[in-house]
Design an enzyme around this catalytic site. Structure first.
Site, PDB file in Angstrom:
ATOM      1  N   TYR A 144       0.721  -1.228   0.211  1.00 56.22           N
ATOM      2  CA  TYR A 144      -0.037   0.075   0.070  1.00 56.22           C
ATOM      3  C   TYR A 144       0.825   1.210  -0.001  1.00 56.22           C
ATOM      4  O   TYR A 144       0.390   2.406  -0.196  1.00 56.22           O
ATOM      5  CB  TYR A 144      -1.038   0.127   1.274  1.00 56.22           C
ATOM      6  CG  TYR A 144      -2.034  -1.157   1.063  1.00 56.22           C
ATOM      7  CD1 TYR A 144      -2.122  -2.039  -0.071  1.00 56.22           C
ATOM      8  CD2 TYR A 144      -2.801  -0.993   2.145  1.00 56.22           C
ATOM      9  CE1 TYR A 144      -2.880  -2.996   0.303  1.00 56.22           C
ATOM     10  CE2 TYR A 144      -3.808  -2.213   2.107  1.00 56.22           C
ATOM     11  CZ  TYR A 144      -3.758  -3.086   1.195  1.00 56.22           C
ATOM     12  OH  TYR A 144      -4.881  -4.156   1.341  1.00 56.22           O
ATOM     13  N   LYS A 194       3.708 -15.258   2.909  1.00 59.70           N
ATOM     14  CA  LYS A 194       3.496 -16.041   1.380  1.00 59.70           C
ATOM     15  C   LYS A 194       5.029 -16.237   0.939  1.00 59.70           C
ATOM     16  O   LYS A 194       5.515 -16.109  -0.032  1.00 59.70           O
ATOM     17  CB  LYS A 194       2.638 -15.160   0.332  1.00 59.70           C
ATOM     18  CG  LYS A 194       2.363 -16.004  -0.817  1.00 59.70           C
ATOM     19  CD  LYS A 194       1.376 -16.877  -0.628  1.00 59.70           C
ATOM     20  CE  LYS A 194       1.041 -17.725  -1.864  1.00 59.70           C
ATOM     21  NZ  LYS A 194       0.480 -18.848  -1.650  1.00 59.70           N
ATOM     22  N   ASP A 226      -2.775 -18.031   2.509  1.00 60.98           N
ATOM     23  CA  ASP A 226      -3.875 -18.730   1.687  1.00 60.98           C
ATOM     24  C   ASP A 226      -4.474 -19.810   2.715  1.00 60.98           C
ATOM     25  O   ASP A 226      -5.929 -20.014   2.873  1.00 60.98           O
ATOM     26  CB  ASP A 226      -3.541 -19.329   0.289  1.00 60.98           C
ATOM     27  CG  ASP A 226      -2.143 -19.906   0.381  1.00 60.98           C
ATOM     28  OD1 ASP A 226      -1.348 -19.836   1.396  1.00 60.98           O
ATOM     29  OD2 ASP A 226      -1.949 -20.448  -0.747  1.00 60.98           O
ATOM     30  N   ASP A 250      -5.074  -6.955   6.188  1.00 57.89           N
ATOM     31  CA  ASP A 250      -6.269  -5.848   5.713  1.00 57.89           C
ATOM     32  C   ASP A 250      -7.243  -6.903   5.345  1.00 57.89           C
ATOM     33  O   ASP A 250      -8.449  -6.768   5.861  1.00 57.89           O
ATOM     34  CB  ASP A 250      -5.742  -5.077   4.385  1.00 57.89           C
ATOM     35  CG  ASP A 250      -7.013  -4.143   4.038  1.00 57.89           C
ATOM     36  OD1 ASP A 250      -7.930  -4.036   4.979  1.00 57.89           O
ATOM     37  OD2 ASP A 250      -6.916  -3.589   2.935  1.00 57.89           O
ATOM     38  N   ASP A 254     -10.526  -8.337   8.034  1.00 55.87           N
ATOM     39  CA  ASP A 254     -12.075  -8.288   7.886  1.00 55.87           C
ATOM     40  C   ASP A 254     -12.546  -9.700   8.017  1.00 55.87           C
ATOM     41  O   ASP A 254     -13.899  -9.684   8.477  1.00 55.87           O
ATOM     42  CB  ASP A 254     -12.267  -7.732   6.548  1.00 55.87           C
ATOM     43  CG  ASP A 254     -12.381  -6.088   6.673  1.00 55.87           C
ATOM     44  OD1 ASP A 254     -11.768  -5.468   7.410  1.00 55.87           O
ATOM     45  OD2 ASP A 254     -13.145  -5.604   5.433  1.00 55.87           O
TER      46      ASP A 254
END
Ligand code: NAD
Length: 367
Positions: A144, A194, A226, A250, A254
């Site tokens: 980001y 990852k 994942d 992020d 959620d």
């Protein structure tokens, strides 16, 4: 132990002005009960600040935050501010600079299941009963914040690039903080990356592995992102603290928050610098603002996080959480929680924002 603390109070917009006073009420009850002195100073932020002085983050507000011991924020924004120039929109003009100025590189979002709210989740009761996870997201690095660019290709198309980079320093500081949080909980840290594909994740994993030895009392595990997204749904009780980079965090925060249901129940803390910022995970809810029906519990639970993470007042934080738990056990509900009422037939008391705040403050004094 220090007894006097300065708290900057920024109610903001919409329901922010209704829910923040209820969290202040809970903190006042704590100060009465434990003899602490909390000095609250209110300031404008967001659309309210834009309306009053033409900028969503006035200099006085920033100065107040910097000179306080912690910041309690409600919510900012509203449709009337959506067409303002980008730099004056409440979130971009106030929230992002506030996080940057206060050097808040870690976002903590607990995911806890409160009694009586089992029905709020779309996941089966036997899978989520007892869930208590803290997701810690790196907040100021990664994809980001990396360089972004666009180039035209000779074929007439475009190439868009976002750079994902992390330094050892950035990884170490968030992981160290996560170890400290895990040390205050069930002493398990799951680092999510990852590393099978991304170089930044390989550095992330190497850095965590090197730090592991410094925290022998904490069980460290590594998981690919994942797999983590799958495990959160399959068996969320396996997690205590999860630490991860910005974009993975992020998405996972959620996902994790929805395990336990209503948005009106979700607190958050942004920490890392000298002054922490505490706010509910939801927005300013303009659709219900001014009606005394907003759920103040996410903000009240954010106040508990403020006590725990900025002031090291664990016992006081636990008392607020206990008061919320007890009120819910006794059937106290704001209207957003009605859909999650316990179907066991327990009678439910429908309360307004202020009435819920009163009950929590009373319980803090009585429990
Ligand atoms: P929202 O979180 O404000 O509302 C989403 C839905 O949840 C609405 O139906 C609302 O009524 C309900 N809701 C939210 N909080 C509740 C509470 N405490 N009790 C009961 N119901 C609650 O999200 P939105 O509608 O997408 O955004 C509204 C405004 O808030 C926008 O301007 C947005 O930019 C802003 N926003 C601000 C923040 C922040 O201040 N950190 C975060 C998200 C959105």
């Amino acid at each position: 132990m220090r007894l006097k603390y300065k708290i900057a109070v920024l109610p903001g917009d919409g329901i922010g002005v209704e829910i923040v006073p209820e969290a202040v009420k809970a903190l006042e009850a704590i100060s009465l009960r434990f003899g602490h002195q909390f000095e609250f100073t209110e300031a404008l932020v967001g659309g309210a600040a834009y309306d009053a002085v033409g900028h969503p983050l006035p200099e006085e507000t920033l100065a107040l935050c910097k000179s306080s011991d912690a910041v309690l924020l409600g919510a900012i924004g509203g449709p009337q501010y959506d067409e303002l120039p980008v730099s004056l929109r409440p979130e971009i003009g106030a929230l992002l600079p506030l996080r940057k100025e206060l050097a808040l590189f870690a976002n903590l979002r607990p995911c806890m299941l409160f009694p009586g709210l089992l029905q709020a989740s779309t996941i089966k009761e036997e899978v989520i009963k007892g869930v208590d996870i803290m997701v810690i997201r790196e907040l100021t690095g990664g994809l980001y914040f990396g360089n972004k660019s666009r180039e035209k290709t000779p074929q007439g198309g475009q190439i868009a690039t976002d750079v994902l980079s992390y330094s050892t320093h950035e990884i170490e500081r968030i992981v160290r903080l996560a170890y400290e949080v895990a040390g205050k909980r069930r002493k398990q840290l799951c680092s999510v990356d990852k590393a099978n594909v991304l170089e930044s994740s390989r550095l992330w994993r190497e850095t965590v592995s090197a730090m592991e030895k410094e925290y022998p009392d904490i069980k460290t595990t590594h998981m690919y992102v994942d797999n983590c997204s799958m495990q959160l749904i399959r068996d969320p009780r396996q997690f205590d603290v999860i630490v991860t980079e910005n974009m993975f965090g992020d998405i996972l925060t959620d996902e994790a928050s929805m395990l336990t249901g209503s948005i009106g129940m979700l607190p958050s803390a942004s920490i890392g610098g000298d002054v922490g910022l505490y706010e509910p995970s939801h927005g300013s809810a303009p659709d219900i603002a001014g009606q005394n029906i907003a759920n103040p519990l996410a903000t009240i639970l954010s106040a508990a996080m403020l006590l725990r993470y900025s002031f090291n007042l664990d016992q006081e934080a636990e008392l607020i959480e206990k008061a919320v738990t007890r009120a819910l056990e006794e059937g106290c509900r704001t209207s957003d929680l009605l859909a999650c009422s316990d179907p066991s037939g327990q009678p439910v008391k429908v309360l307004g924002t202020r009435e819920m705040g009163d009950i929590i403050a009373q319980k803090i004094m009585q429990l």
